[in-house]
Structures are given as structure tokens and as C-alpha cells.
Design a protein around this motif. Structure first.
Motif, PDB file in Angstrom:
ATOM      1  N   HIS A 124       0.862  -1.182   0.000  1.00 44.93           N
ATOM      2  CA  HIS A 124       0.000   0.000   0.000  1.00 44.93           C
ATOM      3  C   HIS A 124       0.903   1.239   0.000  1.00 44.93           C
ATOM      4  CE1 HIS A 124      -3.391  -2.646   1.237  1.00 44.93           C
ATOM      5  NE2 HIS A 124      -2.437  -3.266   1.916  1.00 44.93           N
ATOM      6  N   TRP A 125       0.753   2.066  -1.027  1.00 45.56           N
ATOM      7  CA  TRP A 125       1.552   3.280  -1.148  1.00 45.56           C
ATOM      8  C   TRP A 125       0.736   4.492  -0.709  1.00 45.56           C
ATOM      9  CZ3 TRP A 125       6.667   3.795  -2.535  1.00 45.56           C
ATOM     10  CH2 TRP A 125       7.291   2.668  -3.055  1.00 45.56           C
ATOM     11  N   PHE A 126       1.406   5.399   0.004  1.00 38.66           N
ATOM     12  CA  PHE A 126       0.773   6.631   0.454  1.00 38.66           C
ATOM     13  C   PHE A 126       1.686   7.809   0.119  1.00 38.66           C
ATOM     14  CE2 PHE A 126      -0.830   3.242   3.056  1.00 38.66           C
ATOM     15  CZ  PHE A 126      -2.173   3.527   3.230  1.00 38.66           C
ATOM     16  N   THR A 127       1.082   8.964  -0.025  1.00 39.99           N
ATOM     17  CA  THR A 127       1.835  10.184  -0.313  1.00 39.99           C
ATOM     18  C   THR A 127       1.556  11.215   0.768  1.00 39.99           C
ATOM     19  OG1 THR A 127       1.611   9.778  -2.679  1.00 39.99           O
ATOM     20  CG2 THR A 127       2.311  11.973  -2.016  1.00 39.99           C
ATOM     21  N   LEU A 128       2.609  11.800   1.306  1.00 43.48           N
ATOM     22  CA  LEU A 128       2.453  12.841   2.314  1.00 43.48           C
ATOM     23  C   LEU A 128       2.189  14.156   1.605  1.00 43.48           C
ATOM     24  CD1 LEU A 128       2.728  13.231   5.423  1.00 43.48           C
ATOM     25  CD2 LEU A 128       5.041  14.032   4.981  1.00 43.48           C
ATOM     26  N   THR A 129       1.054  14.788   1.910  1.00 40.02           N
ATOM     27  CA  THR A 129       0.686  16.037   1.237  1.00 40.02           C
ATOM     28  C   THR A 129       0.267  17.087   2.253  1.00 40.02           C
ATOM     29  OG1 THR A 129      -1.600  15.279   0.968  1.00 40.02           O
ATOM     30  CG2 THR A 129      -0.079  14.859  -0.850  1.00 40.02           C
ATOM     31  N   LYS A 147      -2.076   4.167  14.929  1.00 42.07           N
ATOM     32  CA  LYS A 147      -2.031   5.528  14.410  1.00 42.07           C
ATOM     33  C   LYS A 147      -0.606   5.850  14.001  1.00 42.07           C
ATOM     34  CE  LYS A 147      -5.945   7.348  17.029  1.00 42.07           C
ATOM     35  NZ  LYS A 147      -6.408   8.378  17.991  1.00 42.07           N
ATOM     36  N   VAL A 148      -0.472   6.441  12.820  1.00 41.69           N
ATOM     37  CA  VAL A 148       0.840   6.834  12.311  1.00 41.69           C
ATOM     38  C   VAL A 148       1.028   8.319  12.591  1.00 41.69           C
ATOM     39  CG1 VAL A 148       2.354   6.957  10.305  1.00 41.69           C
ATOM     40  CG2 VAL A 148       0.691   5.092  10.501  1.00 41.69           C
ATOM     41  N   GLU A 149       2.027   8.622  13.397  1.00 44.44           N
ATOM     42  CA  GLU A 149       2.336  10.012  13.723  1.00 44.44           C
ATOM     43  C   GLU A 149       3.523  10.478  12.898  1.00 44.44           C
ATOM     44  OE1 GLU A 149       3.120  12.747  17.693  1.00 44.44           O
ATOM     45  OE2 GLU A 149       4.111  10.808  17.543  1.00 44.44           O
ATOM     46  N   CYS A 150       3.437  11.706  12.410  1.00 42.88           N
ATOM     47  CA  CYS A 150       4.531  12.310  11.658  1.00 42.88           C
ATOM     48  C   CYS A 150       5.089  13.490  12.441  1.00 42.88           C
ATOM     49  CB  CYS A 150       4.055  12.779  10.285  1.00 42.88           C
ATOM     50  SG  CYS A 150       5.312  13.676   9.329  1.00 42.88           S
ATOM     51  N   VAL A 158      -1.185  11.319  10.997  1.00 46.35           N
ATOM     52  CA  VAL A 158      -1.408  11.476   9.563  1.00 46.35           C
ATOM     53  C   VAL A 158      -2.192  10.312   8.968  1.00 46.35           C
ATOM     54  CG1 VAL A 158       0.596  12.944   9.164  1.00 46.35           C
ATOM     55  CG2 VAL A 158       0.851  10.455   9.078  1.00 46.35           C
ATOM     56  N   ALA A 159      -2.338   9.209   9.700  1.00 46.26           N
ATOM     57  CA  ALA A 159      -3.094   8.071   9.178  1.00 46.26           C
ATOM     58  C   ALA A 159      -3.375   7.086  10.302  1.00 46.26           C
ATOM     59  CB  ALA A 159      -2.330   7.368   8.056  1.00 46.26           C
ATOM     60  N   TYR A 217       1.065  23.324   9.249  1.00 48.63           N
ATOM     61  CA  TYR A 217       1.714  22.028   9.193  1.00 48.63           C
ATOM     62  C   TYR A 217       0.691  20.904   9.320  1.00 48.63           C
ATOM     63  CZ  TYR A 217       5.901  24.820   9.967  1.00 48.63           C
ATOM     64  OH  TYR A 217       6.899  25.753   9.863  1.00 48.63           O
ATOM     65  N   GLY A 218      -0.343  20.915   8.489  1.00 49.05           N
ATOM     66  CA  GLY A 218      -1.305  19.828   8.477  1.00 49.05           C
ATOM     67  C   GLY A 218      -0.988  18.880   7.339  1.00 49.05           C
ATOM     68  N   PHE A 219      -0.804  17.598   7.671  1.00 49.78           N
ATOM     69  CA  PHE A 219      -0.423  16.617   6.652  1.00 49.78           C
ATOM     70  C   PHE A 219      -1.298  15.373   6.759  1.00 49.78           C
ATOM     71  CE2 PHE A 219       3.167  19.313   6.936  1.00 49.78           C
ATOM     72  CZ  PHE A 219       3.807  19.271   5.708  1.00 49.78           C
ATOM     73  N   VAL A 220      -1.530  14.768   5.629  1.00 48.41           N
ATOM     74  CA  VAL A 220      -2.279  13.516   5.603  1.00 48.41           C
ATOM     75  C   VAL A 220      -1.583  12.546   4.661  1.00 48.41           C
ATOM     76  CG1 VAL A 220      -4.518  14.559   6.104  1.00 48.41           C
ATOM     77  CG2 VAL A 220      -3.779  14.330   3.733  1.00 48.41           C
ATOM     78  N   LEU A 221      -1.815  11.252   4.884  1.00 48.00           N
ATOM     79  CA  LEU A 221      -1.310  10.232   3.970  1.00 48.00           C
ATOM     80  C   LEU A 221      -2.440   9.844   3.035  1.00 48.00           C
ATOM     81  CD1 LEU A 221       0.795   8.014   6.372  1.00 48.00           C
ATOM     82  CD2 LEU A 221       1.648   9.262   4.406  1.00 48.00           C
ATOM     83  N   ASN A 222      -2.232  10.036   1.746  1.00 49.65           N
ATOM     84  CA  ASN A 222      -3.256   9.714   0.764  1.00 49.65           C
ATOM     85  C   ASN A 222      -2.844   8.519  -0.081  1.00 49.65           C
ATOM     86  OD1 ASN A 222      -4.873  11.859   1.507  1.00 49.65           O
ATOM     87  ND2 ASN A 222      -3.877  13.274   0.095  1.00 49.65           N
ATOM     88  N   PRO A 223      -3.776   7.602  -0.423  1.00 48.47           N
ATOM     89  CA  PRO A 223      -3.429   6.472  -1.287  1.00 48.47           C
ATOM     90  C   PRO A 223      -2.955   6.951  -2.654  1.00 48.47           C
ATOM     91  CG  PRO A 223      -5.543   6.124  -0.233  1.00 48.47           C
ATOM     92  CD  PRO A 223      -5.159   7.547   0.047  1.00 48.47           C
TER      93      PRO A 223
END
Length: 379
Positions: A84-89, A337-340, A362-363, A95-101
């Protein structure tokens, strides 16, 4: 008469040389914008005026006008041989970030290869379970996965290291330890391999490799080894026992510790060791040194599962399991939970200070998700 002699033996002092601070502020700002941010803290100690300019919004505005390559951070998780690939955007100006497929096709080499990126492409080299000459290329812009030309030497990725120098991929090791193995160089432009002489990779580079000052650094257990392709007729591979510098008395101590994550940020090599934590490599002294916080104490970052450079900062990913789920870690629906954390790094005299600019969740992923790769690519 005596006054004349005195004047001849003691000429008047030369006029003072013009300094940077004597220039107009707009010219000083145009000079400061060319200085890497990692040196801004040192500059701010010179004078109050320079400190105000380094921290001024005018400098940030001027920096935003400079041409720069936009990058994306890609993270790959594995779940029972499914990837599963995600992109940090960025979601806001803060500084708000999410991991998107990201729609990348499934491929077995995602989790079984040595991986590097050049431009917008990710290169998967060799395999993990058996030696292979495979090269697969993922175009992150289109999502296409294509097979590239094979290497001359079959390699196992857990024993191989790769680094990008001047746009070309250098691959070292990948066979038996303490045995000479041909270094191969891949040119993504011409899609051709060439041999660059035989070298020995003495230990397993679990943490991979990073390129600094045109050299490939391999941070191995108890050793920090450097490959310099420009050495010519000299010794290209230098093997050094890892040493750390005591910040108290300046003494050097040999240490054996495993580095799980290695990357370069702002022309400085950083590694996260299992026991000694986040450290940076001082290339002048050839020693590892602790990254400190603004208070001068060691910057503690733990539970790290992935780490990479991102937009001039250190991006660190950690796992957090909710407290109410700790009693039932084997639950099928268990989530993590994935923290960045985004860490800015600045030079303070001879030290490097780290500041956590932003941190957040972030996810939320299944507990079975294991991070395989974390790397930035150009868009």
C-alpha cells in the motif's frame, strides 16, 4: 621634527573594511537567502540586526521566489505481501499533513529490493531471498512499473547498498561478505549499466546508504564506510570503526550500535541508532554526534518506523497504539495511528539543534501494516 619622525614610523591605521551590516537591508536579505537555513542560527548570533533579518517575514517571502524542485514523500506499507503506497501532502498553509493512497500497481519487488529515487522515478534493485540481476522502475507520475536492463552481478538487497551521485545510481555489494564484488553504475538517461571496479562491503548495510558530498556512506553495525567514486587511482572504499564524540569532554569513544534509518538533510548525514538515538556525522572529525534540542540536551525521538528528508527537514514516522487497545494486541481489527514529526535542523556553533516544527496523526492503519520504504521524489 620629532613629530615628523613619529608619523613616519607609525603610519595611520587603514580605514575599516566595510561589513555586511553596513549594506542596505534589501541587499543583506539577498545575500542571506543564498545561505542554507542550517546556518541561520549561527548567523543570528553575530548581531541583533542580523538576527532580526534572519527571522523576518521578508526573508521568507524572498526565499519563496527562488526556483526550487517540488518533492513528494512516498511511504510504502506491506500487509501479507500486499503493498500500500501513500503520499504525504499538505492540506493547509500550516503544518497539516495527511497520507493519501497513490494508485501504484502491485509488484513483488516493492518489498524485496534495494530502493533509490532519481527525479520522479523509484528504482528497485535486486531481491531479498535470492541473488537477482533485476531492475524495476516505477514512474510515480504515471504509476507505470517497467523492467529495466539487468545488472551483470546478481545481488541480494539486504547485503547491497545503493546511492545516487550526479544523477547516476551506484550499486555496491549484494553478495558474500568480505568478498570483492563489482560496483555497477546505472545511467537513467541512457538506461545502461557500466562496471566501476570491485570493492568489498564488509557488513550488512541494514539501514541502506546515503550520499553526501559525492560519496556513498554506508552506516553498518560498528562501522561507517565511505565509497568515493572520484578517488581515481587511490582507495575508493574507506572502512572506519564508528566513533561517537562526547560533548562533555570532547573525547572519542568507539561504539557498536545498529542504525535502522539513515538520510541526508541539508548536506548533513543523520542516522537513528537503536541505543544512541538520533545522531549526525561530523565529516571533519569522522565522528558521530548527538542532535540536541534548543535547551542543549539530547533530542529524544523514539518508536521510529520510517525516516526521510522532506522539504529541507527531517520527516519521522512513529506508531502509536491507543491505550484502550494495548490489552488486546492480537485483535483482527487492531489499528495503529501513524504520527509524523517534521524536524528542522540548525547549526549552533559546532552542534546541530533539532526543533520539532509540527507533529500530528497522519493516518490510521491496520496493525499488520509494516513500513517498507520512505523516500522523497521530485514531481
Amino acid at each position: 621634527m620629532s613629530n615628523s619622525n613619529a608619523d613616519s614610523t607609525h603610519p595611520p591605521p587603514p580605514p575599516p573594511q566595510p561589513s555586511l551590516t553596513s549594506l542596505p537591508d534589501d541587499i543583506i536579505l539577498r545575500c542571506l537567502v543564498l545561505v542554507p537555513r542550517i546556518y541561520h542560527l549561527n548567523i543570528s548570533w553575530v548581531s541583533k540586526h542580523l538576527r532580526s533579518l534572519v527571522r523576518s517575514p521578508e526573508l521568507n517571502v524572498l526565499r519563496s521566489t527562488l526556483p526550487k524542485t517540488k518533492s513528494s514523500l512516498h511511504v510504502c506499507f506491506e500487509e501479507h505481501s500486499t503493498f500500500h503506497w501513500f503520499t504525504l501532502t499538505t492540506t493547509t498553509e500550516e503544518y497539516g499533513f495527511v497520507l493519501n493512497p497513490t494508485p501504484f500497481p502491485s509488484h513483488p519487488n516493492y518489498g524485496s529490493s534495494t530502493v533509490v529515487s532519481v527525479g520522479s522515478k523509484i528504482f528497485f534493485i535486486g531481491r531479498s531471498k535470492e541473488p537477482s540481476t533485476d531492475l524495476w522502475i516505477l514512474d510515480t507520475r504515471t504509476g507505470n512499473m517497467t523492467q529495466g536492463p539487468s545488472m551483470s552481478v546478481p545481488r541480494v538487497h539486504l547485503q547491497a547498498a545503493a546511492g545516487v551521485i550526479d544523477g547516476k545510481i551506484y550499486v555496491l555489494g549484494g553478495r558474500k561478505f568480505d568478498a570483492e564484488v563489482q560496483v555497477e553504475v546505472f545511467d537513467p538517461e541512457s538506461e545502461t549499466w557500466e562496471l566501476a571496479g570491485a570493492e568489498i562491503v564488509r557488513k550488512i548495510p541494514w539501514s541502506g546508504a546515503s550520499v553526501l558530498e559525492g560519496k556513498v556512506y554506508m552506516v553498518e553495525y560498528g562501522e561507517t564506510n565511505v565509497y568515493n567514486p572520484r578517488e581515481g587511482g587511490g582507495q575508493r572504499m574507506v572502512n572506519m570503526a564508528s566513533q561517537r564524540l562526547s560533548e562533555d569532554d570532547g573525547s572519542k569513544v568507539t561504539f557498536t550500535d545498529m542504525a535502522y534509518h539513515v538520510c541526508v538533510v541539508k548536506d548533513v548525514l543523520f542516522a537513528l541508532f537503536s541505543q544512541t538515538g538520533l545522531m549526525w556525522f561530523d565529516t571533519k572529525l569522522n565522528v558521530w554526534r548527538n542532535v540536541v534540542g534548543r535547551d542543549g540536551k539530547e533530542l529524544v525521538i523514539s518508536r521510529v518506523r520510517a525516516m526521510s528528508e522532506y522539504d529541507g527537514r527531517l520527516a519521522v514516522f512513529t506508531y502509536i497504539i491507543p491505550a484502550d487497545r494495548l490489552r488486546n494486541l492480537n485483535a483482527v481489527d487492531m489499528k495503529r495511528k501513524v504520527e509524523c514529526m517534521l524536524v528542522s535542523l540548525d547549526r549552533a556553533g559546532e552542534k546541530i539543534c533539532g526543533t520539532i516544527d509540527w507533529s500530528g496523526i497522519v493516518a490510521t492503519v491496520p496493525v499488520r501494516f509494516k513500513p517498507q520504504h520512505c523516500l522523497a521524489v521530485s514531481e
